[in-house]
Write an enzyme that holds these catalytic residues in place. Structure first.
Site, PDB file in Angstrom:
ATOM      1  CG  ASP A 327      -1.840   1.110   1.307  1.00  0.00           C
ATOM      2  OD1 ASP A 327      -2.445   1.368   0.415  1.00  0.00           O
ATOM      3  OD2 ASP A 327      -1.751   2.028   2.306  1.00  0.00           O
ATOM      4  CD  GLU A 380      -2.437   2.414  -3.484  1.00  0.00           C
ATOM      5  OE1 GLU A 380      -3.499   2.987  -3.622  1.00  0.00           O
ATOM      6  OE2 GLU A 380      -1.832   2.139  -2.387  1.00  0.00           O
TER       7      GLU A 380
END
Length: 660
Positions: A327, A380
């Site tokens: 993330d 990401e």
């Protein structure tokens, strides 16, 4: 201070009655940032010492003056079960207590050198109390895995082209037991309901938003306090293992969201763990995240690197996880991420790159792929940083894949336009191919696109009900034919109409309506088609797998392209009509002369479409078109995608017979 005794690299220290799981070599690796299996040493471990079973505790608190284990076993009083500081100045405190057993709740009571007193959960705890309780639990998971066939299959496919279609899930809101006070399903329940559902729809992988322990349910799991503990909201560690096992036995991979970018400031968490800024930077210009009001790991501290890399390895080794989606990588790479002038500190060269985080990410990926070459790490990362999914030995960050955020934003913006305006934005749907092969891209239609007032994917589509659903089917078809791997957030597969909320279940009742059932059927067929057509995945990250036929017909809002494998019989011709007009006698150039057949059409009646199709075999014409020697004439269904394949190539004798 205990007297040192001679030891080997693998022999624990036992001297003067003091027991330790650490060797001198362990401590060397830990302090140098190279210990990638700290979970075998740190935390609480049920062991037998001198014939007596008890629990060994080890915690890193270098600025502590006194460390005790507290729990119900001592009425939460510090000073009863004191840990000892190791003699090697490692900052590790440890101790063995026969009266503390498996299943006991505990915390560390820490008196800091700064004069502070804190009570902390164990950073390496294998299990935790269910929030809002915050204690750790002594736990030694015991589970007999039955996924050997899956792991062997995964090993054999390492490095080979394969279809990759991911169903992204927020565990607590996928489906709820409304008859039981709207509760979320448990790990064992999901092991059957979700496994069966994902298998039926044909996704190759499931990806969970973070399932590590987190105190605030509304963070969706992105504010972690228990990095080594599956959240107890849905069951025990063994329950979690059972669920992963069931996915694997059904032939489905499991990816976990992983958050090494930041952590919350909850009192029992990592923040100021020993009374000082231990895991995070002390200077808020480097240590505080302004967007998420959370704290940023100090990637330059070797012990922190060991903690994080060990955590990545832990999920793959102990829980057989097939991949980690990392993330907020962009927030790690840039020192000025979401900061104004004067709110950040430049690196030693005066730049905005976080050199310590870059080094950490490279080392993490190298460690993962060394031990698990058949797993995957997915970034990401939302900027144009070069080489995110390229090997570290050529200067890349070493990730296996990267989310294609540019494709997602451009595509959704294009689809939100009324079709009458799309010809003026034609480049938004073609631009992605310019950079599609600069990274190993995954095409995401993720949870971030269906929250915070953005509405659902279906809700973004313009027009009346017919146009909305036709657009949605076209979007999914275009996504699956575009180079790259695929990811779709739950609910999108049947056209969830309302915005996602973590507090309630998906709108499963919508499947009683044909329009929603049609989208779900389309998704099932797309996954099957994707897996059965090597042209769609053999060169997913390589321009060998893609060739434009026509990207310039902006007046008709039509694009056409080829998808290719190493075998010409796999070649697919893809045509997208982004308007609600049926286009008759639309000519497409093709590379081979023969008979073509429509093999996919998003306007089929089975998808609740209008059933505008190209039936039977479609012969080529010697008319040159689109730079090809041959062409075919098609009927393009409205707001739809059609895919064709060469059914039979005509040889020279057959061509003479038919006079072409």
């Amino acid at each position: 201070m205990a007297k040192k005794t001679k030891q080997t690299e693998s022999t624990p220290v036992v001297d003067d009655g003091h027991f330790s799981l650490f060797t001198e070599y362990d401590i060397y690796l830990f302090k140098s940032g190279k210990h990638y299996k700290l979970y075998e040493k740190m935390g609480a471990h049920v062991v037998t010492h001198n014939g007596v079973e008890g629990t060994y505790f080890a915690v890193w608190a270098p600025n502590a003056r006194v460390v005790s284990v507290i729990g119900y076993f001592n009425h939460w009083r510090d000073g009863v079960h004191k840990l000892s500081a190791r003699w090697d100045h490692s900052g590790v405190w440890e101790g063995f207590f026969p009266d503390i057993k498996h299943g006991e709740a505990y915390k560390y009571a820490i008196y800091s050198n700064t004069g502070d007193f804190v009570e902390k959960a164990d950073p390496f705890a294998a299990y935790a109390e269910t929030p809002p309780r915050t204690a750790s639990i002594v736990w030694e998971p015991k589970y007999e895995w039955k996924d050997q066939e899956w792991l062997e299959h995964r090993r054999q496919l390492a490095g080979k082209p394969k279809p990759y279609s991911v169903y992204e899930v927020h565990f607590g809101s996928w489906r709820r037991k409304t008859e039981e006070n709207n509760r979320a399903l448990t790990y064992p329940e999901m092991a059957h309901e979700l496994v069966d559902y994902v298998k039926d729809l044909g996704f190759t992988h499931v990806e969970f938003l973070p399932l590590m322990e987190h105190p605030f349910y509304g963070s969706w799991g992105y504010q972690l306090t228990g990095y080594f503990a599956p959240t107890s909201r849905y069951g025990s560690p063994e329950d979690f293992m059972y669920m992963v096992d069931c996915f694997h036995r059904a032939g489905i991979g499991v990816i976990l969201d992983w958050v090494p970018s930041h952590f919350p400031g909850d009192a029992h968490g990592l923040y100021k763990f020993d009374g000082t800024h231990l895991y995070e930077h002390a200077d808020p210009r480097k240590g505080f995240h302004p967007d998420w009001k959370s704290y940023i790991f100090n990637y330059g501290r070797n012990e922190v690197r060991s903690f994080l890399i060990s955590n990545a390895m832990f999920w793959m080794e102990r829980y057989h996880i097939d991949g980690l989606r990392v993330d907020a990588v962009a927030s790690m790479l840039y020192l000025d991420y979401s900061r104004k002038d004067g709110e950040w500190i430049a690196n030693e060269y005066g730049g905005n790159e976080n050199l310590e985080a870059i080094s950490f990410l490279k080392e993490m990926n190298e460690a993962v792929y060394k031990d698990f070459p058949d797993a995957v790490t997915i970034a990401e990362e939302s900027t144009s940083w070069t080489g995110v999914s390229r090997p570290t030995y050529i200067g890349g960050l070493g990730f296996g894949q990267k989310w294609m955020m540019g494709w997602m934003h451009d595509t959704l913006h294009f689809f939100q336009l009324d079709p009458v305006h799309r010809k003026y934005h034609h480049n938004e749907i073609t631009f992605s191919i310019i950079y599609a092969f600069t990274e190993n891209f995954m095409l995401p239609l993720s949870h971030d696109e269906v929250v915070h007032g953005k509405g659902s994917i279906l809700g973004k589509m313009p027009g009346d009900e017919w146009r909305k659903f036709a657009n949605l089917r076209l979007l999914y078809g275009y996504m699956f034919m575009h180079p790259g791997t695929k990811l779709l957030f739950m609910g999108g597969e049947f056209g969830q109409s309302s915005e996602w909320s973590h507090e309630r279940s998906l709108d499963w009742h919508l499947l009683q309506y044909d329009v929603h059932k049609g989208v779900q059927t389309l998704m099932r067929d797309l996954n099957a088609f994707y897996k059965n057509e090597p042209a769609l995945y053999q060169h997913a990250f390589d321009n060998k797998g893609f060739r434009w036929i026509d990207y310039g017909d902006r007046d008709n809002s039509v694009i056409a392209f080829q998808r290719l494998s190493d075998h010409k019989e796999d070649l697919l011709v893809v045509v997208c009509n982004f308007t609600p007009e049926v286009r008759y006698h639309y000519r497409i150039g093709v590379p081979y002369r023969g008979q073509w057949k429509e093999v996919f059409n998003s306007d089929l009646k089975r998808y609740n479409g209008g059933d505008v199709i190209n039936s039977g075999l479609i012969p080529t014409s010697p008319v040159k078109y689109h730079g090809q020697d041959y062409s075919i004439s098609l009927t393009l269904p409205p707001l739809a995608i059609t895919v064709l394949k060469l059914e039979r190539e005509l040889n020279e004798f057959e061509l003479k017979d038919i006079g072409t």
